[in-house]
Design a protein around this motif. Structure first.
Motif, short mmCIF file in Angstrom:
data_model
loop_
_atom_site.label_atom_id
_atom_site.label_comp_id
_atom_site.label_asym_id
_atom_site.label_seq_id
_atom_site.Cartn_x
_atom_site.Cartn_y
_atom_site.Cartn_z
N ASP A 1 4.18 -1.85 3.74
CA ASP A 1 3.15 -2.86 4.03
C ASP A 1 3.01 -3.13 5.52
O ASP A 1 1.97 -3.59 5.97
CB ASP A 1 3.39 -4.14 3.25
N ALA B 1 -0.11 -1.32 6.77
CA ALA B 1 -1.40 -1.56 6.09
C ALA B 1 -2.53 -1.87 7.07
O ALA B 1 -3.63 -1.33 6.94
CB ALA B 1 -1.26 -2.68 5.07
N LYS C 1 -5.75 0.66 7.80
CA LYS C 1 -7.13 0.19 7.64
C LYS C 1 -7.93 0.44 8.92
O LYS C 1 -9.07 0.90 8.86
CB LYS C 1 -7.16 -1.29 7.26
N SER D 1 1.01 0.48 1.80
CA SER D 1 0.27 0.77 3.03
C SER D 1 -1.24 0.79 2.80
O SER D 1 -2.02 0.53 3.71
CB SER D 1 0.72 2.09 3.65
N SER E 1 -2.80 -1.27 0.78
CA SER E 1 -3.18 -2.56 0.19
C SER E 1 -4.35 -3.25 0.87
O SER E 1 -5.03 -4.06 0.25
CB SER E 1 -1.97 -3.51 0.18
N LYS E 2 -4.63 -2.95 2.12
CA LYS E 2 -5.74 -3.61 2.83
C LYS E 2 -7.00 -2.76 2.91
O LYS E 2 -8.01 -3.20 3.46
CB LYS E 2 -5.29 -4.01 4.24
#
Length: 91
Positions: free
Chosen positions: A42, A45, A49, A78, A80-81
């Motif tokens: 994370d 992330a 993005k 990673s 997640s966004k």
């Protein structure tokens, strides 16, 4: 700015260990047939993005790697966004 002519460059004061090393430059990476990025966790992330979806006038170095084929292997944390695939076209 980034190296434009050398394919390998010496680094003598890197902020990340080791401080002295050599690195492959964008001309070398972009001359390759393909490149692979592996991104996990994370903590990556926001950067992932920015590289994949950002429209910055000053893109991060990974966003400048553009050989004929680029493959991204990311985990759920990673990614997640990232916008959903239907939201926009990704490179």
């Amino acid at each position: 700015m980034f190296e434009q002519t050398q394919i390998i460059a010496p680094i003598s004061n890197s902020p990340k260990p080791p401080p002295r090393r050599i690195t492959m430059t964008l001309p070398l990476l972009n001359a390759a047939r393909s490149a692979v990025f592996v991104v996990t966790g994370d903590s990556k992330a926001t950067v992932l993005k920015e590289v994949l979806e950002g429209k910055s006038a000053n893109p991060l170095p990974a966003g400048l790697v553009q050989p004929a084929e680029v493959n991204w292997f990311v985990d759920q944390a990673s990614a997640s966004k990232l916008s959903s695939p239907g939201d926009q076209d990704l490179p």
